[in-house]
Write an enzyme that holds these catalytic residues in place. Structure first.
Site, PDB file in Angstrom:
ATOM      1  N   HIS A 108     -30.514  25.739  22.289  1.00 42.59           N
ATOM      2  CA  HIS A 108     -29.235  25.577  21.593  1.00 42.59           C
ATOM      3  C   HIS A 108     -29.242  24.393  20.635  1.00 42.59           C
ATOM      4  O   HIS A 108     -28.191  23.926  20.209  1.00 42.59           O
ATOM      5  CB  HIS A 108     -28.095  25.399  22.615  1.00 42.59           C
ATOM      6  N   CYS A 119     -31.662  24.555   2.996  1.00 50.84           N
ATOM      7  CA  CYS A 119     -33.139  24.764   2.978  1.00 50.84           C
ATOM      8  C   CYS A 119     -33.736  24.738   4.382  1.00 50.84           C
ATOM      9  O   CYS A 119     -34.956  24.811   4.529  1.00 50.84           O
ATOM     10  CB  CYS A 119     -33.793  23.696   2.098  1.00 50.84           C
ATOM     11  N   ALA A 218     -27.135  18.511  41.686  1.00 48.97           N
ATOM     12  CA  ALA A 218     -28.523  18.593  41.181  1.00 48.97           C
ATOM     13  C   ALA A 218     -29.318  17.318  41.477  1.00 48.97           C
ATOM     14  O   ALA A 218     -30.516  17.381  41.775  1.00 48.97           O
ATOM     15  CB  ALA A 218     -28.482  18.859  39.673  1.00 48.97           C
TER      16      ALA A 218
HETATM   17  N1  APR Z   1     -25.038  19.781  40.093  1.00 48.72           N
HETATM   18  C1  APR Z   1     -25.343  21.103  39.941  1.00 48.72           C
HETATM   19  N2  APR Z   1     -24.574  21.966  39.232  1.00 48.72           N
HETATM   20  C2  APR Z   1     -23.456  21.464  38.667  1.00 48.72           C
HETATM   21  C3  APR Z   1     -23.077  20.105  38.787  1.00 48.72           C
HETATM   22  C4  APR Z   1     -23.921  19.259  39.531  1.00 48.72           C
HETATM   23  N3  APR Z   1     -23.629  17.952  39.713  1.00 48.72           N
HETATM   24  N4  APR Z   1     -21.888  19.937  38.117  1.00 48.72           N
HETATM   25  C5  APR Z   1     -21.567  21.133  37.601  1.00 48.72           C
HETATM   26  N5  APR Z   1     -22.499  22.059  37.934  1.00 48.72           N
HETATM   27  C6  APR Z   1     -22.542  23.472  37.546  1.00 48.72           C
HETATM   28  C7  APR Z   1     -21.205  24.179  37.560  1.00 48.72           C
HETATM   29  O1  APR Z   1     -20.945  24.723  38.854  1.00 48.72           O
HETATM   30  C8  APR Z   1     -21.426  25.282  36.508  1.00 48.72           C
HETATM   31  O2  APR Z   1     -22.001  26.444  37.118  1.00 48.72           O
HETATM   32  O3  APR Z   1     -22.967  23.503  36.197  1.00 48.72           O
HETATM   33  C9  APR Z   1     -22.438  24.664  35.551  1.00 48.72           C
HETATM   34  C10 APR Z   1     -21.841  24.248  34.216  1.00 48.72           C
HETATM   35  O4  APR Z   1     -21.438  25.421  33.560  1.00 48.72           O
HETATM   36  P1  APR Z   1     -20.971  25.340  32.032  1.00 48.72           P
HETATM   37  O5  APR Z   1     -20.021  24.197  31.879  1.00 48.72           O
HETATM   38  O6  APR Z   1     -20.535  26.710  31.643  1.00 48.72           O
HETATM   39  O7  APR Z   1     -22.288  24.917  31.225  1.00 48.72           O
HETATM   40  P2  APR Z   1     -23.481  25.856  30.785  1.00 48.72           P
HETATM   41  O8  APR Z   1     -23.725  26.945  31.785  1.00 48.72           O
HETATM   42  O9  APR Z   1     -24.615  24.969  30.447  1.00 48.72           O
HETATM   43  O10 APR Z   1     -22.925  26.519  29.416  1.00 48.72           O
HETATM   44  C11 APR Z   1     -23.820  27.316  28.694  1.00 48.72           C
HETATM   45  O11 APR Z   1     -22.212  27.532  26.903  1.00 48.72           O
HETATM   46  O12 APR Z   1     -20.648  26.535  25.608  1.00 48.72           O
HETATM   47  C12 APR Z   1     -21.938  26.977  25.624  1.00 48.72           C
HETATM   48  O13 APR Z   1     -23.695  26.186  24.308  1.00 48.72           O
HETATM   49  C13 APR Z   1     -22.893  25.840  25.396  1.00 48.72           C
HETATM   50  O14 APR Z   1     -25.057  25.488  26.363  1.00 48.72           O
HETATM   51  C14 APR Z   1     -23.702  25.788  26.664  1.00 48.72           C
HETATM   52  C15 APR Z   1     -23.553  27.187  27.222  1.00 48.72           C
HETATM   53 ZN    ZN Z   2     -32.018  20.955   2.268  1.00 50.56          ZN
END
Ligand code: APR
Ligand code: ZN
Length: 231
Positions: A108, A119, A218
């Site tokens: 991303h 460009c 995590a």
């Molecule tokens: N440890 C493990 N998991 C966690 C923790 C933690 N401390 N805190 C939050 N989470 C989990 C949540 O339970 C959830 O499932 O992380 C996830 C976050 O989800 P999102 O906020 O939707 O983020 P993500 O899945 O990375 O979004 C994907 O969406 O908006 C777009 O481009 C953006 O890259 C992003 C994509």
């Molecule tokens: Zn350029």
């Protein structure tokens, strides 16, 4: 779980939550504070580039000051010590995997990079970007954040799909499984015969597709998981 030789790890915003960076869809997350259509689409940037730059400037400054947590560090350790291949793919744009010393594929984009809409030249973004910023290569006033917005094709997809289709262990860490194509990688890996494990605080939209689940923060679960893989 048989001895893996080729591992693919996909990370999402949850792996950086304990580094103080907000996720998107948790309580009070980024998409509760901003509308995607106002700050994360090409149309938003065409309509109001100043608002979009301010959104990414704030995140770029915050990410620059953030530190990797034990989860990022454990994945770098896995890449360096594992007797096999570890492909790390991230949906995150915060640069914390590199700060921990890992090699990572950014599907991303990256807050730390700027892209020329004319460009396609890329360069290290200044702390704060502004409207009309010029491209150092073609000098057009067409600099934008090097972020993949909704409706745009993620980067490095061929390389990622190759790795997903040929791995024998696929792990997703800290992602809600709501955004494709990343959310589809687990099915792809499964039909190609990989074991699959999800590490998250709670169930995600794709939990049903994983054979193993490790629930918890995590910064605790990833180091323990890596220790088991390296033992
Ligand atoms: N440890 C493990 N998991 C966690 C923790 C933690 N401390 N805190 C939050 N989470 C989990 C949540 O339970 C959830 O499932 O992380 C996830 C976050 O989800 P999102 O906020 O939707 O983020 P993500 O899945 O990375 O979004 C994907 O969406 O908006 C777009 O481009 C953006 O890259 C992003 C994509
Ligand atoms: Zn350029």
């Amino acid at each position: 779980m048989r001895q893996a030789k080729r591992i693919v790890v996909l990370t999402g915003a949850g792996i950086s939550a304990e580094s103080g960076l907000g996720t998107f869809r948790d309580e009070g997350g980024l998409w509760a504070q901003h509308r995607i259509e106002d700050v994360a689409t090409p149309e938003a940037f065409a309509r109001n580039p100043d608002l979009v730059h301010r959104f990414y400037n704030a995140r770029r400054i915050q990410a620059a000051e953030a530190h990797p947590n034990p989860a990022h560090e454990a994945l770098a350790r896995l890449q360096n010590a594992f007797d096999g291949d570890v492909t790390l793919v991230t949906q995150n744009v915060d640069g914390l995997h590199e700060k921990a010393g890992a090699q990572v594929i950014h599907m991303h984009g990256e807050l730390a990079r700027a892209l020329c809409a004319d460009c396609a030249h890329r360069w290290d973004a200044p702390r704060e970007m502004s409207v009309g910023e010029t491209c150092p290569a073609c000098h057009a006033p067409s600099a934008r954040p090097d972020i993949v917005w909704f409706g745009e094709m993620p980067y490095h997809m061929e390389r990622i799909i190759d790795a997903v289709q040929s791995c024998d262990l696929f792990a997703a860490i800290g992602t809600s499984g709501q955004v494709y194509p990343a959310a589809g990688f687990v099915e792809e890996a499964r039909v190609c015969g990989a074991d699959t494990v999800e590490l998250n605080l709670r169930d995600s939209d794709t939990s049903h597709a994983f054979t193993d689940h490790i629930i918890g923060p995590a910064s605790k679960t990833v180091p323990a998981w890596v220790d088991r893989l390296l033992s």
